[in-house]
Design a protein around this motif. Structure first.
Motif, PDB file in Angstrom:
ATOM      1  N   ALA A  60     113.741  46.355  57.454  1.00 19.35           N
ATOM      2  CA  ALA A  60     114.891  47.257  57.259  1.00 19.35           C
ATOM      3  C   ALA A  60     115.281  47.309  55.795  1.00 19.35           C
ATOM      4  O   ALA A  60     116.344  47.811  55.451  1.00 19.35           O
ATOM      5  CB  ALA A  60     116.066  46.800  58.095  1.00 19.35           C
ATOM      6  N   GLY A  61     114.380  46.777  54.913  1.00 18.27           N
ATOM      7  CA  GLY A  61     114.678  46.984  53.496  1.00 18.27           C
ATOM      8  C   GLY A  61     114.754  45.709  52.695  1.00 18.27           C
ATOM      9  O   GLY A  61     114.521  44.606  53.188  1.00 18.27           O
ATOM     10  N   PHE A 270     129.537  46.902  53.075  1.00 14.56           N
ATOM     11  CA  PHE A 270     128.451  46.643  54.051  1.00 14.56           C
ATOM     12  C   PHE A 270     128.662  45.278  54.701  1.00 14.56           C
ATOM     13  O   PHE A 270     128.672  45.141  55.923  1.00 14.56           O
ATOM     14  CB  PHE A 270     127.092  46.692  53.349  1.00 14.56           C
ATOM     15  CG  PHE A 270     125.947  46.324  54.245  1.00 14.56           C
ATOM     16  CD1 PHE A 270     125.497  45.011  54.335  1.00 14.56           C
ATOM     17  CD2 PHE A 270     125.341  47.283  55.032  1.00 14.56           C
ATOM     18  CE1 PHE A 270     124.453  44.664  55.176  1.00 14.56           C
ATOM     19  CE2 PHE A 270     124.287  46.947  55.882  1.00 14.56           C
ATOM     20  CZ  PHE A 270     123.848  45.634  55.957  1.00 14.56           C
TER      21      PHE A 270
HETATM   22  N1  T1G Z   1     119.485  42.644  53.844  1.00 14.38           N
HETATM   23  C1  T1G Z   1     120.103  41.514  54.232  1.00 14.38           C
HETATM   24  N2  T1G Z   1     120.721  41.342  55.433  1.00 14.38           N
HETATM   25  C2  T1G Z   1     120.705  42.406  56.268  1.00 14.38           C
HETATM   26  C3  T1G Z   1     120.073  43.631  55.930  1.00 14.38           C
HETATM   27  C4  T1G Z   1     119.445  43.719  54.655  1.00 14.38           C
HETATM   28  N3  T1G Z   1     118.811  44.819  54.266  1.00 14.38           N
HETATM   29  N4  T1G Z   1     120.240  44.482  56.980  1.00 14.38           N
HETATM   30  C5  T1G Z   1     120.929  43.808  57.916  1.00 14.38           C
HETATM   31  N5  T1G Z   1     121.212  42.577  57.502  1.00 14.38           N
HETATM   32  C6  T1G Z   1     121.914  41.535  58.256  1.00 14.38           C
HETATM   33  C7  T1G Z   1     123.357  41.916  58.532  1.00 14.38           C
HETATM   34  O1  T1G Z   1     124.166  41.542  57.430  1.00 14.38           O
HETATM   35  C8  T1G Z   1     123.646  41.103  59.775  1.00 14.38           C
HETATM   36  O2  T1G Z   1     123.869  39.751  59.351  1.00 14.38           O
HETATM   37  C9  T1G Z   1     122.312  41.106  60.522  1.00 14.38           C
HETATM   38  O3  T1G Z   1     121.316  41.427  59.536  1.00 14.38           O
HETATM   39  C10 T1G Z   1     122.277  42.145  61.621  1.00 14.38           C
HETATM   40  O4  T1G Z   1     122.644  43.378  61.006  1.00 14.38           O
HETATM   41  C11 T1G Z   1     114.377  48.502  47.090  1.00 14.38           C
HETATM   42  C12 T1G Z   1     117.022  48.524  47.228  1.00 14.38           C
HETATM   43  C13 T1G Z   1     118.933  47.447  60.195  1.00 14.38           C
HETATM   44  C14 T1G Z   1     120.256  49.306  61.245  1.00 14.38           C
HETATM   45  O5  T1G Z   1     120.528  49.464  53.857  1.00 14.38           O
HETATM   46  O6  T1G Z   1     121.471  49.406  58.431  1.00 14.38           O
HETATM   47  O7  T1G Z   1     115.880  48.431  50.480  1.00 14.38           O
HETATM   48  O8  T1G Z   1     126.211  39.493  60.247  1.00 14.38           O
HETATM   49  O9  T1G Z   1     124.698  43.720  62.415  1.00 14.38           O
HETATM   50  O10 T1G Z   1     123.727  46.740  64.049  1.00 14.38           O
HETATM   51  O11 T1G Z   1     114.724  50.715  47.655  1.00 14.38           O
HETATM   52  O12 T1G Z   1     121.497  46.162  59.716  1.00 14.38           O
HETATM   53  O13 T1G Z   1     124.254  38.728  61.602  1.00 14.38           O
HETATM   54  O14 T1G Z   1     124.876  37.493  59.479  1.00 14.38           O
HETATM   55  O15 T1G Z   1     123.766  45.592  60.961  1.00 14.38           O
HETATM   56  O16 T1G Z   1     121.376  46.033  64.790  1.00 14.38           O
HETATM   57  C15 T1G Z   1     118.177  49.250  52.457  1.00 14.38           C
HETATM   58  C16 T1G Z   1     120.900  47.893  56.145  1.00 14.38           C
HETATM   59  C17 T1G Z   1     118.431  48.011  51.658  1.00 14.38           C
HETATM   60  C18 T1G Z   1     119.614  48.677  55.891  1.00 14.38           C
HETATM   61  C19 T1G Z   1     120.432  46.962  62.103  1.00 14.38           C
HETATM   62  N6  T1G Z   1     118.331  48.948  53.856  1.00 14.38           N
HETATM   63  N7  T1G Z   1     120.935  47.384  57.510  1.00 14.38           N
HETATM   64  O17 T1G Z   1     121.732  47.200  62.605  1.00 14.38           O
HETATM   65  O18 T1G Z   1     122.500  44.795  63.020  1.00 14.38           O
HETATM   66  S1  T1G Z   1     118.354  48.354  49.937  1.00 14.38           S
HETATM   67  C20 T1G Z   1     119.548  49.061  54.442  1.00 14.38           C
HETATM   68  C21 T1G Z   1     121.277  48.209  58.551  1.00 14.38           C
HETATM   69  C22 T1G Z   1     116.721  48.655  49.663  1.00 14.38           C
HETATM   70  C23 T1G Z   1     114.919  49.396  48.142  1.00 14.38           C
HETATM   71  C24 T1G Z   1     116.387  49.247  48.336  1.00 14.38           C
HETATM   72  C25 T1G Z   1     121.406  47.551  59.901  1.00 14.38           C
HETATM   73  C26 T1G Z   1     120.224  47.832  60.838  1.00 14.38           C
HETATM   74  P1  T1G Z   1     124.871  38.796  60.229  1.00 14.38           P
HETATM   75  P2  T1G Z   1     123.525  44.427  61.826  1.00 14.38           P
HETATM   76  P3  T1G Z   1     122.366  46.215  63.709  1.00 14.38           P
END
Ligand code: T1G
Length: 701
Positions: A60-61, A270
């Motif tokens: 997821a990133g 976030f």
């Molecule tokens: N990094 C770290 N922790 C993350 C994470 C991430 N990318 N995504 C989720 N978590 C943690 C979140 O904090 C929670 O932790 C647990 O996972 C479950 O998440 C280089 C720079 C994937 C749709 O923006 O949209 O890649 O509270 O409760 O409802 O170009 O998580 O359990 O301790 O949200 O099932 C781009 C962000 C990053 C995706 C799942 N990616 N995540 O939803 O679970 S920047 C994102 C989401 C990047 C590059 C760039 C959602 C999800 P805890 P959750 P969910």
């Protein structure tokens, strides 16, 4: 490899499996593991490499928790270049939500196969960033500029099928992904498929005017946010620079955003949203009650919206009204809302029909006997609410959760109308309830832990963002809104106009100015609330004399076609009305207020710092668990710009010493009644500390 990444030969395919729960974020360990594996594949007997993920989703990133810290090698863009440079075929197998750097990893592979249930997205703009691992250079090469910009500017996921239409995915399968991906990889080998590097493709040329149009559209849509425009600048480089140079520029722009205040604020929101779901002292394993059947008391705007919220999450709902005519009206509101959702493309016609069929109506309390949860959503009359809860106490089964949607009333007094106060809780939805994300979960003095745990989990199930509040007048959001509105009205009567107050706040980033919000909610709401109070309880007449005068003229706001503005009956487009300025001037005269010029800075600081000052009191009193919960409430319930992080985060960004100085100045100019600095503000400013540091210490306390 390492504990997060494994590598094994399956016949002639080297399979790299990422296993970093919960979402396979590309942490440093994961990046290092993939790098080791791709280098190992160069020297072994593999003929091709397959990259897949264990668990519920492909990556997821990037690991957002690493942002803001010194970047650690291997840097993601470099790792992806090494994957792409492989002389052996590299295939990515996508399932779940392949997002951000996760999908950028797949783009660096030579072929992509996806489960039909998978979604692909680039949500970086929601974090004040843009795809910084080659996405702005590779996506336009595969999907074209317009589709690439739309994907990266909206941040919204698309289906695997849509990704295949755009050329972002090569094959969509159903069933068991790993087997299908291995078979696909072997098919490619058998067919002598070439190593296909996206970086070697050209971007289809576009008319230069397209970027001007996109820049205008993005600047309007993302009001105040810089990431979408920087993304566009990076995409434009993909057309004019060689890949390596385009990548270097992308990295530079990306790191500039990463260091910026907007990304810092959005990353704060976030994590704040997810932290809000955690109740201190309530173990994760607290048992929850099973909620299958939901009852709603009241078929007004709120009752109808709440009914839809549950039906849209597949809960059968029974709506109770006092008589057939009221019930018919309530259900017609629901029908109208579903028609609107279909017209706006939020739901398909079949989805709307399926949801609508889950909502039934009744005028008989006996029909609620089997409900596991009943939510009262009638108008704000404390006596009526207590009568309703006394009846629910009699007709609902043991263990049913009895919730009130009240915006202000005392949940403990409502609970006292029953013999089961431990089953009573507040579920405060925000209008329109089927659209607004925020849900204040109000914990009564006697609310049982399992009732609270059930409702916090239910909030997420109905796709809301639950924030727990203690019991006080207005809970978290509406309590803070009182001084915010008060300052808006005082700026009006002291010299400003509805247009200038609203413009100042909207320019600053609020979704809607406070005067327009008052017209939307209805000026008669405050008028009636004040009528129920003794004169000396109503506060400073300068803060409501104008509003009350308009109500007495029949100008209730949008609902009556006119309030502080006039509204077109069809389009509801607002217009200024010179009558209102006359009312303001007359009210100022009647109250001996000498009007003066008030600049936008003063308007913004008075309104925003009134939120900060009251918010710090809400935290000190324990009404909110933590300051970041207040940020979640204001971003998701009141149109506070997420790219400023919420009132608490914003106060830290300004500096508490500056905030205290301004609040103290307002106290000296406008009086201590409205502007006595909150003790916590004074304490932290004196210590040179921040709200964030104080919250971290309290969390570890
Ligand atoms: N990094 C770290 N922790 C993350 C994470 C991430 N990318 N995504 C989720 N978590 C943690 C979140 O904090 C929670 O932790 C647990 O996972 C479950 O998440 C280089 C720079 C994937 C749709 O923006 O949209 O890649 O509270 O409760 O409802 O170009 O998580 O359990 O301790 O949200 O099932 C781009 C962000 C990053 C995706 C799942 N990616 N995540 O939803 O679970 S920047 C994102 C989401 C990047 C590059 C760039 C959602 C999800 P805890 P959750 P969910």
């Amino acid at each position: 490899m390492n504990s997060r990444v494994s590598y094994e030969l399956v016949e002639t395919v080297g399979v790299i499996t990422i296993d970093n729960p919960p979402v396979n974020a590309l942490s440093q360990a994961v990046r290092a593991g993939i790098l080791d594996a791709i280098r190992a594949s160069r020297a072994d007997d593999s003929k091709a490499v397959l990259i897949c993920c264990a668990g519920r989703t492909f990556s997821a990133g990037a690991d957002i928790s690493e942002f803001g810290k010194p970047p650690q090698e291997p840097f993601l863009p470099d790792l992806l270049n090494e994957i792409e440079a492989s002389d052996k075929l590299v295939v990515a197998a996508l399932h779940g939500t392949a997002l951000g750097g996760g999908f950028e990893t797949a783009l660096a592979c030579h072929y992509r196969i996806a489960l039909d249930s998978a979604s692909i997205g680039l949500p970086e703009v929601k974090l004040g960033l843009f795809p910084g691992a080659g996405g702005t250079q590779r996506i336009p090469r595969l999907a074209g500029v317009a589709a690439a910009v739309d994907l990266m500017a909206s941040g919204k996921p698309i289906t695997a099928a849509r990704a295949a239409e755009l050329g972002l995915v090569d094959k969509v399968v159903s069933g068991e992904l790993r087997e299908a991906a291995l078979a696909y990889t072997n098919e490619l080998l058998a067919a002598g498929a070439p190593v296909r590097r996206v970086s070697e493709l050209d971007v289809d040329p576009v008319d230069s005017s397209l970027f001007d149009e996109l820049r205008t559209t993005l600047a309007r849509r993302a009001r105040g946010q810089i990431a979408p425009l920087k993304m566009l600048e990076s995409v434009q480089a993909a057309l004019t620079l060689p890949f390596a140079e385009g990548l270097a520029q992308e990295r530079e722009l990306f790191l500039e955003l990463m260091r910026g205040s907007q990304s810092n604020a959005l990353r704060h929101v976030f994590f704040a949203e997810r932290t809000a779901a955690k109740i201190r002292g309530l173990p994760r394993e607290t048992p929850r009650r099973e909620i299958k059947q939901v009852g709603i008391i009241g078929g007004g705007t709120m009752g109808g919206g709440i009914a839809m919220t549950f039906a849209n999450a597949d809960f059968p709902v029974v709506m109770l009204e006092i008589n057939d005519a009221a019930l018919a009206r309530g259900l017609s509101i629901v029908d109208r809302n579903y028609d609107g959702s279909v017209k706006r493309g939020k739901l398909s016609a079949s989805q709307a029909t399926a949801c609508r069929e889950l909502i039934s109506g009744t005028t008989d309390y006996a029909a609620l006997a089997q409900c596991d949860l009943v939510i009262e959503a009638v108008f704000e009359d404390p006596k009526l609410k207590q009568d309703i809860f006394a009846r629910l106490d009699k007709c609902c089964k043991d263990g049913a959760i009895l919730a009130t949607n009240t915006s202000y009333q005392d949940v403990d007094e409502i609970a006292a109308a029953t013999d089961r106060p431990e089953d009573v809780i507040g579920l405060h939805f925000f209008s329109p309830a089927h659209i607004m994300k925020l849900l204040e979960v109000v914990r009564g003095e006697k609310t049982a832990d399992d009732v609270l745990a059930t409702c916090m989990a239910l909030g997420k199930k109905i796709r809301k963002i639950p924030v727990m509040s203690g019991v006080c007048y207005g809970f978290i959001g509406n309590r803070m809104l009182q001084p915010y509105f008060r300052e808006g009205q005082l700026c009006l009567i002291e010299g400003s106009t509805p247009e200038r107050v609203d413009a100042a706040m909207q320019e600053w980033g609020m979704a809607m100015g406070p005067i327009s919000v008052g017209d939307l909610a209805g000026l008669d709401v405050g008028y009636k609330a004040r009528e129920a109070l003794a004169i000396d309880e109503r506060g400073d007449p300068k803060s409501f004399r104008v509003s009350d005068a308009l109500v007495e003229m029949g100008r209730l706001g949008q609902k009556s076609g006119a309030g502080f503005y006039t509204y077109d009956a069809e389009t509801r487009v607002k217009s200024s009305d010179p009558v209102v300025l006359e009312v303001i001037v007359q009210a100022a005269k009647a109250l001996d207020v000498e009007r003066r010029e008030i600049d936008a800075d003063e308007i913004v600081d008075r309104l925003i710092y009134s939120l900060v000052n009251e918010g710090l009191r809400v935290v000190e009193e324990g009404i909110a668990q933590r300051p970041s919960d207040i940020d979640v409430v204001y971003v998701y319930g009141y149109g506070f710009p997420a790219w400023r992080g919420g009132p608490m985060h914003y106060a830290d960004a300004v500096g508490l010493d500056k905030v205290l100085a301004r609040v103290t100045e307002f106290r000296d100019r406008f009086g201590a009644a409205n502007w006595t600095p909150a003790p916590l503000l004074q304490k932290l400013a004196a210590e040179g500390s921040t709200i964030e540091a104080w919250a971290a210490a309290a969390a570890n306390g």
